[in-house]
Design a protein around this motif. Structure first.
Motif, PDB file in Angstrom:
ATOM      1  N   TYR A 201       0.828  -1.210   0.000  1.00  0.00           N
ATOM      2  CA  TYR A 201       0.000   0.000   0.000  1.00  0.00           C
ATOM      3  C   TYR A 201       0.865   1.264   0.000  1.00  0.00           C
TER       4      TYR A 201
ATOM      5  N   THR B  58      -7.677   5.786   0.442  1.00  0.00           N
ATOM      6  CA  THR B  58      -7.900   4.334   0.539  1.00  0.00           C
ATOM      7  C   THR B  58      -6.633   3.604   0.959  1.00  0.00           C
ATOM      8  N   ASN B  59      -5.512   3.916   0.291  1.00  0.00           N
ATOM      9  CA  ASN B  59      -4.267   3.213   0.589  1.00  0.00           C
ATOM     10  C   ASN B  59      -3.746   3.544   1.986  1.00  0.00           C
TER      11      ASN B  59
ATOM     12  N   ARG C 190      -5.797   1.654   4.524  1.00  0.00           N
ATOM     13  CA  ARG C 190      -5.456   0.224   4.541  1.00  0.00           C
ATOM     14  C   ARG C 190      -4.187  -0.029   5.372  1.00  0.00           C
TER      15      ARG C 190
ATOM     16  N   ASP D 201      -5.241  -0.069   8.846  1.00  0.00           N
ATOM     17  CA  ASP D 201      -5.988  -1.294   9.146  1.00  0.00           C
ATOM     18  C   ASP D 201      -5.046  -2.461   9.466  1.00  0.00           C
ATOM     19  N   HIS D 202      -3.984  -2.585   8.673  1.00  0.00           N
ATOM     20  CA  HIS D 202      -3.043  -3.698   8.905  1.00  0.00           C
ATOM     21  C   HIS D 202      -2.262  -3.498  10.207  1.00  0.00           C
TER      22      HIS D 202
END
Length: 589
Positions: A435, A530-531, A534, A537-538
């Motif tokens: 990402y 978005t990236n 993400r 999120d990880h």
């Protein structure tokens, strides 16, 4: 000596080596890999390193094995060369334990107590108890104890078989002549070294010499050079193991060789000097098993004491023998995952974790460099990010393969769980890297197309990048320290990032509708959101796994749902703090 004696001798050697092997393996399993892991923490002084090397070698019954472990630790960057030297010196003392055990067979006497103390009496009993524990008991710890006992019994069974097989040699003029020839120091040292190289164990070759001593033809004059040569022969295993390793690892192997070669030369000079001065009256007397064991121990202890003040000199000698290769630092940009450590899962797992920590560090570096490209795009920086991402991809494959190889070993339940978790952490960090490269591509496209975001979008993106940068920092620190308490700070910050992205999308779509920014850069901005989200999120996934491991609660989604329900006061307080720091400024003009 007939062909049947030769066959029995071969079988005895096989049993002896097998007994040593399974006894050492059982001892290592019983230690649970803890001894090897302790080496990393308790080598602050030469004395401690020597003691630890002796203990570890006494457990695994192989100085070469300990030295190979050291080479692996140096190769992976866990150990420095100076730390390894002390362990290597201690290993030479630890390897004498086997000989001291074998000397027990020299116990003589007809009393009940003395009879029970003889290995010929108690070793079959110990082996039988071991077999019962190993075959019929399910407890892993008791099975390991059983394996140790069986190895002990098999070792002595092999020893007795060898003694019986070589018994006829005492009447062989050829054999007597052979041992008289070995009183030549160079021939004796060469013979001891070659036998040890052939069977890859100085402990075993000393044991074979002890078995031969039962013939009554092994004298002090013939045995001393052989014993000294055996210490040189044991260097072959580490030298072979260091092939293809780093310069530091090769230096560790060469230190082992120098230690034994110089020690042997000094000891030979001393022994033959005493003989020439007439201070060795028992030179031609028969050497017993106890004499061989004691001399072997004396040699290694004295040589270790002799070298302890000169560890820096040994390191200097190794460094000048194997100089640093030009450009080697660049070659070591990939973490070393040493296959030699697979037999010690605890150390191998620590090595794999260190490699994952390096992945984490590189993903953070890439992110920090990438967000700077949105302010001013630099082709060199972009190239370095791309190169680092290539390394991350290679690291994912390398670490995953290494962890799978670790899982093929005999692991405890906790070690097996650690392998599974590390595999998941590797996947999380690899996705973060992907990402981040997507973000770099967005920055590149923005520069190449000469697009620009609106002033509001730039300000909001800077706040978002700051929040995600902090998420990565906290996550990386929590993983490095395996700190579940620190990991609890990630979820409220990740939730803040999610809310920031929701607000930024809504406001950005409103700007698009109002014509305040172009369609193409507008869509690119949404890709950036978005990236970046993400990546956060990880990081949340990594933190949740750390918390789950600590609390035995592995249901991440249920835990997150509970936190967002607003019942956790600590979570709510952190969430409010992060929203005030990052979310509130989004609405400021």
């Amino acid at each position: 000596m007939t062909i049947f004696n030769v066959i029995n001798l071969a079988g005895g050697i096989a049993l002896f080596l097998y007994g040593m092997s399974i006894m050492g393996t059982g001892l290592e399993k019983l230690a649970g890999g803890k001894m090897e892991a302790i080496l990393q923490r308790l080598t602050s002084s030469v004395w401690k390193a020597v003691l630890l090397g002796a203990i570890l070698t006494g457990l695994i019954q192989s100085s070469a094995g300990t030295t190979v472990i050291c080479i692996g630790l140096v190769n992976s960057g866990i150990f420095t060369l100076s730390q390894a030297i002390g362990i290597i010196m201690g290993a030479n003392i630890g390897t004498t334990v086997t000989g001291q055990l074998i000397r027990l067979s020299d116990i003589s006497g007809s009393g009940w107590v003395l009879t029970m103390l003889k290995p010929s009496t108690f070793s079959p009993i110990v082996a039988f108890i071991g077999a019962v524990l190993f075959v019929f008991v399910k407890s892993p710890k008791k099975r390991n104890i059983g394996q140790i006992c069986m190895g002990f019994g098999i070792l002595f069974t092999g020893l007795f078989t060898m003694e019986n097989a070589v018994a006829p040699l005492k009447d062989s003029p050829l054999f007597v002549q052979l041992f008289s020839q070995l009183q030549n120091p160079f021939l004796g040292v060469l013979a001891g070294a070659l036998v040890t190289v052939a069977i890859q164990s100085s402990s075993a070759s000393v044991g074979i010499l002890q078995a031969l001593s039962s013939t009554g033809v092994v004298t002090w004059g013939s045995a001393i050079p052989i014993i000294l040569g055996q210490n040189i022969g044991t260097c072959s295993t580490p030298l072979i193991a260091s092939m293809g390793a780093s310069t530091a690892a090769k230096r560790s192997a060469i230190v082992h060789l120098y230690f034994n070669v110089i020690g042997t030369a000094v000891f030979l000079a001393g022994v033959y000097g005493l003989k020439a001065a007439g201070l060795f009256p028992f030179w031609n007397e028969v050497m017993t098993k106890g004499d061989i064991a004691n001399f072997h121990t004396l040699f290694n202890v004295l040589v270790t004491l002799m070298f302890m003040p000169f560890t820096k000199a040994l390191a200097w000698l190794a460094e000048h023998t194997i100089p640093e290769k030009e450009g080697e630092a660049a070659d070591l940009s990939m973490p070393v995952l040493d296959q030699r450590l697979l037999q010690s899962p605890a150390v191998a797992l620590q090595q794999a974790k260190n490699a994952v920590e390096k992945m984490a560090s590189r993903t953070r570096t890439n992110f920090d460099k990438t967000v700077g490209l949105f302010t001013k795009f630099d082709a060199e920086v972009a190239t370095s990010v791309a190169h680092r991402e290539e390394l991350l991809d290679k690291m994912e494959v390398s670490i995953t393969d290494y962890l799978i190889r670790i899982s093929d070993q005999e692991l405890t339940e906790s070690e097996s769980h650690a392998v599974s978790e590390l595999l998941k952490f590797v996947g999380e960090y690899e996705r973060i890297g992907d990402y981040t490269v997507n973000l770099m591509d967005c920055a590149r496209q923005l520069s190449e197309q000469e697009w620009s975001f609106s002033a509001t979008a730039r300000k909001q993106a800077a706040l978002l990048f700051g929040a995600v940068g902090e998420v990565q920092r906290i996550t990386g620190d929590a993983f490095s320290q395996m700190d579940a308490s620190l990991a609890t700070q990630v979820e409220p910050l990740e939730e803040t990032v999610d809310r920031m992205c929701d607000v930024m999308r809504e406001e950005h779509i409103a700007r698009l509708k109002a014509g305040e920014c172009g369609i193409e850069p507008g869509l690119l901005f949404l890709d950036v959101l978005t990236n970046t989200e993400r990546i956060s999120d990880h990081c949340s996934n990594i933190a949740a796994r750390l918390i789950g491991d600590e609390t035995d609660d592995l249901d991440m989604h249920a835990r997150k749902h509970t936190l967002l329900a607003g019942q956790d006061a600590a979570f709510n307080a952190r969430l409010a703090t992060y929203e005030q720091k990052y979310l509130a400024p989004l609405g400021e003009k």
